[in-house]
Design a protein around this motif. Structure first.
Motif, mmCIF file in Angstrom:
data_model
loop_
_atom_site.group_PDB
_atom_site.id
_atom_site.type_symbol
_atom_site.label_atom_id
_atom_site.label_comp_id
_atom_site.label_asym_id
_atom_site.label_seq_id
_atom_site.Cartn_x
_atom_site.Cartn_y
_atom_site.Cartn_z
ATOM 1 N N THR A 11 0.864 -1.187 0.000
ATOM 2 C CA THR A 11 0.000 0.000 0.000
ATOM 3 C C THR A 11 0.893 1.228 0.000
ATOM 4 O O THR A 11 2.093 1.132 0.292
ATOM 5 N N SER A 71 -15.056 -1.638 -4.023
ATOM 6 C CA SER A 71 -14.326 -1.387 -2.769
ATOM 7 C C SER A 71 -12.822 -1.658 -2.914
ATOM 8 O O SER A 71 -12.102 -1.624 -1.926
ATOM 9 N N GLY A 72 -12.356 -1.954 -4.117
ATOM 10 C CA GLY A 72 -10.920 -2.204 -4.314
ATOM 11 C C GLY A 72 -10.706 -3.294 -5.352
ATOM 12 O O GLY A 72 -11.670 -3.852 -5.904
ATOM 13 N N ALA A 180 -3.913 -3.813 -10.783
ATOM 14 C CA ALA A 180 -3.831 -3.064 -9.520
ATOM 15 C C ALA A 180 -2.496 -2.337 -9.357
ATOM 16 O O ALA A 180 -2.465 -1.204 -8.879
ATOM 17 N N THR A 201 -7.172 -0.146 -8.234
ATOM 18 C CA THR A 201 -7.433 0.234 -6.846
ATOM 19 C C THR A 201 -6.742 1.550 -6.529
ATOM 20 O O THR A 201 -5.718 1.880 -7.125
ATOM 21 N N HIS A 203 -5.503 2.654 -3.441
ATOM 22 C CA HIS A 203 -4.491 2.780 -2.384
ATOM 23 C C HIS A 203 -3.075 2.452 -2.843
ATOM 24 O O HIS A 203 -2.126 2.661 -2.088
ATOM 25 N N LYS A 209 -7.682 3.776 0.955
ATOM 26 C CA LYS A 209 -7.977 2.340 0.921
ATOM 27 C C LYS A 209 -9.484 2.148 0.786
ATOM 28 O O LYS A 209 -10.258 3.018 1.193
ATOM 29 N N GLY A 210 -9.872 1.002 0.236
ATOM 30 C CA GLY A 210 -11.312 0.679 0.193
ATOM 31 C C GLY A 210 -12.052 1.265 -0.988
ATOM 32 O O GLY A 210 -13.274 1.394 -0.941
ATOM 33 N N GLY A 212 -12.006 1.104 -5.441
ATOM 34 C CA GLY A 212 -11.391 0.621 -6.676
ATOM 35 C C GLY A 212 -12.359 0.785 -7.827
ATOM 36 O O GLY A 212 -13.427 1.406 -7.683
#
Ligand SMILES: Cc1ncc(COP(=O)(O)O)c(C=O)c1O
Length: 386
Positions: A11, A71-72, A180, A201, A203, A209-210, A212
């Motif tokens: 990350t 969410s990613g 990603a 994504t 992050h 984060k969370g 995408g």
């Protein structure tokens, strides 16, 4: 203690400018976008959602309605793979993937295998490449989906996505790629590369984060994973994470033309610095162009776990190709698929970079790696000619 974060493939730091762009959508503009038909705050949120969608669509050459917020990348990968498989069950039951995919692809496909789908896992070369000829030969009339990653999470090896896309296009097989780690690091054009579904994504590019995206090419049918609303063009139900989505778009806007050049320089500096001072260091991946953000090295005669613990004591955060990927002492399946022995995989370390790393941090890391590996080799029973 000095802190050097070189685990940017796990990350990245959320950029302060991204956080600033997100805050008003928690504190002031917090209406849901689906209230656009009822009141002005709803319209404002919908406008923010549309603007963010446009930024991301432009970055990958997609149309607005082809960009679905999730969410990613884990969710995007699951949604793409399971969604396509369920929608095409009557057409065929064969899926092709590689042996080095991220767990979110690997395990989504394994879950389908348990439901009766047939899976071909293409092997990779010792540099981590699949063979496009192997892919061609593996496609049969029951094949409904090919899922091959854009670039690898451990070694940074970049697949020939345009050729893979062309083969799938010629054979009318749906092509999904997990991008990603490549998004924002390599130019991606979903139309030119014949990509039907693409997972990304926020992050990993200094976003939150969370959040995408799953790009779904117009005309590709998928069965929804989430039910309970008409959000995201009726493809993914649930209230959109507007602050996260705004942050994602801001992170995309902040990727500058100089960033990649700078990160490449850091990677080269670390590689040159380490290999000049230490013998028996092997590059895991390819000498050809690879992701600028990832460098994976095996230090012979030492264990990766010992190296990372000693580096951590010096404030340097990196991971090894065993424990950190598998939560056990099993060596990474990626390195094993590339033909590394148990010992070579155990001695591997992944360094991953971002625009927030400095040359001074790289020099500090070179010194630290030299000290740690030299000392560990001195006490290792398997080091020859000590
Ligand atoms: C290649 C790859 N795919 C998928 C993912 C999962 O992404 P997310 O954390 O957004 O679920 C990651 C996370 O690092 C990744 O590196």
């Amino acid at each position: 203690m000095k802190r050097v974060y070189l685990d940017n493939a796990a990350t990245t730091l959320c950029d302060k400018r991204v956080v600033d762009a997100m805050i008003p959508f928690y504190t002031d503009k917090y209406a849901v976008a689906s209230s656009q038909f009822s009141h002005s705050p709803g319209i404002e949120s919908k406008e923010a959602l549309d603007k963010a969608r446009e930024t991301i669509a432009n970055k990958i050459g997609a149309k607005l309605e082809e960009v679905i917020f999730t969410s990613g990348a884990t969710e995007s990968n699951n949604m793409a793979i399971k969604g396509v498989a369920q929608a095409n069950r009557t057409k065929g039951n064969h899926i092709i993937t590689s042996s080095v995919e991220h767990r979110s692809v690997r395990e989504a496909i394994e879950s389908l295998e348990k439901e009766g789908f047939r899976v071909t896992k293409l092997p990779v070369s010792n540099e981590g490449f699949i063979s496009v000829d192997d892919l061609k030969e593996s496609i049969r009339k029951e094949t409904i989906l090919v899922s091959i990653q854009y670039a690898n999470q451990e070694t940074g090896t970049i697949q020939d996505i345009a050729s893979i896309g062309s083969v799938c296009n010629e054979k009318s097989v749906i092509f999904h790629t997990d991008a990603a780690l490549s998004f924002g690091r390599l130019p991606i054009d979903v139309k030119k590369e014949h990509i039907d579904l693409l997972s990304i994504t926020a992050h990993l590019i200094h976003g939150p984060k969370g959040v995408g995206v799953l790009y779904i090419r117009d005309g590709i049918e998928i069965v929804k994973c989430m039910y309970g609303g008409f959000n995201e063009f009726n493809k993914r139900a649930g209230t959109e994470n507007i602050p996260g989505i705004v942050g994602f778009a801001k992170a995309v806007e902040l990727i500058g033309p100089e960033e990649i050049k700078y990160i490449k320089k850091l990677k080269k500096r670390l590689y040159d610095g380490i290999t000049k001072r230490l013998d028996a260091v092997q590059l895991n991946g390819t000498q050809k162009e690879s992701l600028p953000t990832i460098l994976n090295l095996t230090f012979r005669f030492v264990e990766g776990e010992s190296v990372i613990l000693h580096l951590d004591m010096k404030g340097i955060a990196v991971i090894t190709g065993s424990a950190c990927f598998s939560r056990s002492l099993e060596p990474s399946y990626v390195l094993k698929a590339m033909g590394l022995s148990h010992e070579e995989a155990h001695g591997s370390i992944r360094f991953s970079f971002s625009r927030f790393n400095t040359e001074e941090e790289i020099d500090y890391t070179i010194d630290a790696v030299y000290d740690v590996v030299k000392k560990l080799r001195e006490i290792s029973p398997i080091t020859p000619n000590k």
